[in-house]
Write an enzyme that holds these catalytic residues in place. Sequence first.
Site, mmCIF file in Angstrom:
data_model
loop_
_atom_site.group_PDB
_atom_site.id
_atom_site.type_symbol
_atom_site.label_atom_id
_atom_site.label_comp_id
_atom_site.label_asym_id
_atom_site.label_seq_id
_atom_site.Cartn_x
_atom_site.Cartn_y
_atom_site.Cartn_z
ATOM 1 N N TYR A 169 -10.794 -11.171 -6.860
ATOM 2 C CA TYR A 169 -9.848 -11.464 -7.751
ATOM 3 C C TYR A 169 -9.987 -12.952 -8.578
ATOM 4 O O TYR A 169 -9.395 -13.315 -9.429
ATOM 5 C CB TYR A 169 -8.222 -11.496 -7.493
ATOM 6 N N HIS B 138 -4.625 -9.079 3.596
ATOM 7 C CA HIS B 138 -5.917 -9.354 3.990
ATOM 8 C C HIS B 138 -6.347 -10.092 5.213
ATOM 9 O O HIS B 138 -5.630 -11.215 5.406
ATOM 10 C CB HIS B 138 -6.887 -9.915 2.567
ATOM 11 N N ARG C 218 0.675 -1.238 0.155
ATOM 12 C CA ARG C 218 0.152 0.195 -0.022
ATOM 13 C C ARG C 218 0.894 1.132 -0.132
ATOM 14 O O ARG C 218 2.041 1.292 0.432
ATOM 15 C CB ARG C 218 -1.046 -0.007 1.406
ATOM 16 N N HIS D 227 -3.008 3.178 -5.765
ATOM 17 C CA HIS D 227 -3.578 1.818 -5.110
ATOM 18 C C HIS D 227 -3.841 0.868 -6.134
ATOM 19 O O HIS D 227 -3.719 -0.323 -5.938
ATOM 20 C CB HIS D 227 -4.844 2.249 -4.340
ATOM 21 N N LYS E 197 -2.272 -1.605 7.374
ATOM 22 C CA LYS E 197 -3.309 -1.228 7.925
ATOM 23 C C LYS E 197 -4.135 -2.238 8.612
ATOM 24 O O LYS E 197 -4.947 -1.894 9.382
ATOM 25 C CB LYS E 197 -4.268 -1.048 6.190
ATOM 26 N N ARG F 225 -1.651 -2.013 -6.732
ATOM 27 C CA ARG F 225 -1.875 -3.345 -5.692
ATOM 28 C C ARG F 225 -3.020 -4.463 -6.390
ATOM 29 O O ARG F 225 -2.646 -5.360 -6.229
ATOM 30 C CB ARG F 225 -2.394 -2.708 -4.420
#
Length: 412
Positions: free
Chosen positions: A392, A383, A269, A357, A296, A360
């Site tokens: 995806y 994640h 990120r 972004h 994050k 990514r």
Amino acid sequence: MKAKITRELLRDFQPTDKVIDIADSEVKGFTVRITPSGAKNYGIRYTGKDGRQVRFSLNKNFPTTTVSDAREEARILLGRIAAGADPAEEKKARIRGKLTLFSFINGDYGDHLRAHNRTGEAIIDRLKALFAEYGDRPLTDFDVRLIDKWRAARIKDGRKASTVNRDLNDLKSLFSRAVDWRLIPEHPLLSIKRMDESGGKIVRFLSDSEESRLRLALNEREKRDRDGRTRANAWRATRGYELLPNVEENQFVDHLKPAVLLSLNTGIRQGELLSLRWADIDLDLAILTVRDETAKSNKTRHLPLNDEAKSALVQWKSQHRSTELVFPGRDGSRMTEVKTAWGKLLKKAEIENFRWHDMRHHFASRLVMAGVDLNTVRELLGHSDIKMTLRYAHLAPEHKAAAVQKLMRTAA
């Protein structure tokens, strides 16, 4: 620590870098808290009706209030508690009707966010902006009807369901904390469900042609700026001016190309990238570590560096050995964004609707299309939930084709 609290003890006690609580050996429950700043505040400790330990401040400090006066007040208050009173609950009951949304945000809740959340200040600003019309409303006056009305207005104004859900989550977290601290009796928004976000998200990644144009634009930018530096120095030399630092052929002209190459090859990120320190990178093992305090997800993860990413970092480090940050700003502090240079690069490459972004997403999409399983992609992206990675899944059609092919029976 436990000791008899006296004037001499408090006068001579030197504060440390931690909060120190002194429990009085004469009156059980009487305490003094000494903060790193040197403040010496009187209080009491007792067991609440729910069995929890409670610390209650007397709102008096040494030396303004003498030890004997504070001890006597503590003795009286502890006597009331023994008779069934609960001063902490009584105080909360007095302020429940007066504790407004903004007074809570500006007070204890804001302090909590700043101390425990890396983006705490941004959350505070967002809450104030989103709920400005309710700033003076007591927390006890919020209900589902009010927030449903607010949410409907946001959707009518064109906000995405995902955006409204995120904003509402911030507000719900605020009320959860107020309940935990027993400032309000119950959570007023628990029954509000998330809005359906399906159908609104499109994964944006670069086509082969777009990626080629992006890389070409990066190289052309490097050559243009390097040639420009050479011409500028020739001009300065003829006039006797101080020359600008020379940029060798094997050096990057600035941060943009190595930052883009690292992002394309790691899926890091932007915030994590700009907080990255050389101490987080092991070039010998080809491992990049995203530390929990910058991630994050607040969880540390380790990213392997492929040859292109490692090569870019090796070269970039040779130009910035003395810096702590991998991509420092002009004054050495943390860079905040790369919006201007990035925008010009995309324009040169004729690429539209592609954010930083989205590199990514490009990283993840290429992995899936190369046959990498979704759980590995999830780990690389950091994640917390596989559901976030499932966006995806449609990029691996060969897996679905292979699955249904298994239904075919061998002809008899």
